[in-house]
Design an enzyme around this catalytic site. Structure first.
Site, mmCIF file in Angstrom:
data_model
loop_
_atom_site.group_PDB
_atom_site.id
_atom_site.type_symbol
_atom_site.label_atom_id
_atom_site.label_comp_id
_atom_site.label_asym_id
_atom_site.label_seq_id
_atom_site.Cartn_x
_atom_site.Cartn_y
_atom_site.Cartn_z
ATOM 1 N N TYR A 139 11.408 2.791 7.692
ATOM 2 C CA TYR A 139 9.674 2.637 7.406
ATOM 3 C C TYR A 139 9.920 3.198 6.462
ATOM 4 O O TYR A 139 9.849 4.114 6.523
ATOM 5 C CB TYR A 139 9.210 3.839 9.099
ATOM 6 C CG TYR A 139 7.995 3.445 8.899
ATOM 7 C CD1 TYR A 139 7.003 3.070 7.993
ATOM 8 C CD2 TYR A 139 7.767 4.563 9.730
ATOM 9 C CE1 TYR A 139 5.636 3.220 8.158
ATOM 10 C CE2 TYR A 139 5.908 4.807 9.916
ATOM 11 C CZ TYR A 139 4.878 4.057 9.021
ATOM 12 O OH TYR A 139 3.761 4.484 8.389
ATOM 13 N N LYS A 169 9.660 -1.355 7.401
ATOM 14 C CA LYS A 169 8.309 -2.092 7.960
ATOM 15 C C LYS A 169 7.878 -1.031 6.372
ATOM 16 O O LYS A 169 7.614 0.530 5.581
ATOM 17 C CB LYS A 169 7.745 -0.970 9.066
ATOM 18 C CG LYS A 169 6.116 -1.173 8.889
ATOM 19 C CD LYS A 169 5.982 0.310 10.140
ATOM 20 C CE LYS A 169 4.533 0.227 9.657
ATOM 21 N NZ LYS A 169 4.025 0.979 9.264
#
Length: 311
Positions: A139, A169
């Site tokens: 992330y 992400k």
């Protein structure tokens, strides 16, 4: 690794009036997302206040999402295992696997930050190895964790080393880096876009999947945007992106991330307040917010509430 497509929501964690996690709302939340064509949920992330939840609370949220989505292979649930305490991250990764979630995610430690891409890759390797059967996503959100390494460099560092590293992400604005990641190893890794206000730009360079907080309450807007783009109607797509931007500007006007729960409340799902140190709007501010939202024409593109179930 599978490349995910469509909208993946970053759900808010429901809280009761006393500020305790309220997992009883999660089945209704799941139905809301399904009703509006959302393909998955990225739980306990920034929007989900993962950094403000205890380990036990994150397990409870994980179990609740796992229970209500069991058997729905078309709906992918991924858990942000955290970032600061690697032991907790490993424990949560194992728990996510035991509960049957689709994937786990991890963000860089943000107090003792990794001093190099190699150190960040070491952290990823430790957490990913705790659940080697599951896709692992990094992330990337430097605006919050303060770790600004190019993701292209991270992919080079983990490639061939972490078998279950699925992708990133990507919640940042570096389109040069994002495109380079998409093209790395002929598109080997799944790059999920994480800036709702820049979705059109990401679509233009090939993004197929996105994770966002505003998909919780305005999924139809983004479905229309994607459809307009796919049909080559760039003028319409740009108009829809501007609607998204106007909606997101109200987040800043009314104090930031907690404003998202106010949007969700307007479509009929009251998830309570954010925990400190995040501030919540007052009742007076909420009425002003309601008027501003109406002026946006929110009713024309808001998510539809799920049908109530009766027991």
């Amino acid at each position: 690794m599978k490349h995910l497509q469509g909208l993946i929501a970053a759900p808010f964690t429901p809280m009761d009036r006393l500020g305790a996690v309220n997992t009883t709302l999660i089945p209704e939340y799941y139905r809301l997302l399904k009703t509006n064509g959302v393909k998955g949920a990225f739980i306990c992330g920034s929007t989900g206040e993962g950094v403000s939840l205890t380990l036990a609370e994150k397990k409870a949220v994980t179990a609740a999402w796992a229970a209500c989505t069991k058997g729905d292979d078309d709906f992918k649930v991924m858990l942000l295992a955290g970032g600061t305490c690697l032991a907790d991250c490993r424990e949560l990764a194992k728990y996510a696997y035991e509960e049957g979630l689709y994937a786990i995610s991890f963000t860089a430690p943000f107090y003792f930050k990794p001093a190099s891409v190699a150190a960040l890759a070491d952290c990823c390797a430790e957490v990913a190895a705790a659940a080697p059967q599951m896709p692992f996503y990094y992330y990337h959100i430097p605006v919050l964790n303060g770790v600004h390494f190019p993701m292209y460099d991270l992919l080079k560092a983990v490639d061939g080393r972490i078998p279950n590293f699925a992708g990133v992400k990507y919640t940042h604005e570096d389109f040069m880096d994002f495109l380079s990641c998409m093209n790395f190893r002929e598109g080997r890794y799944d790059m999920l876009w994480g800036r709702d206000e820049n979705m059109l730009s990401a679509l233009a360079i090939g993004a197929k999947g996105a994770v966002g907080s505003t998909f919780n309450y305005a999924a139809p807007l983004y479905h229309r945007l994607i459809e307009a783009f796919n049909n080559g109607d760039l003028e319409r797509a740009a108009q829809l992106q501007q609607q998204s931007i106007d909606m997101i500007r109200l987040l800043g006007k009314y104090g930031g991330i907690a404003t998202g729960k106010a949007y969700l409340k307007l479509i009929g799902l009251d998830c309570g307040a954010f925990r400190l140190p995040v501030s919540n709007m007052t009742n007076v501010q909420f009425e002003s917010f309601r008027a501003d939202v109406a002026a946006l024409g929110f009713d024309q593109f808001k998510s539809r509430p799920a049908a109530r179930t009766h027991t």
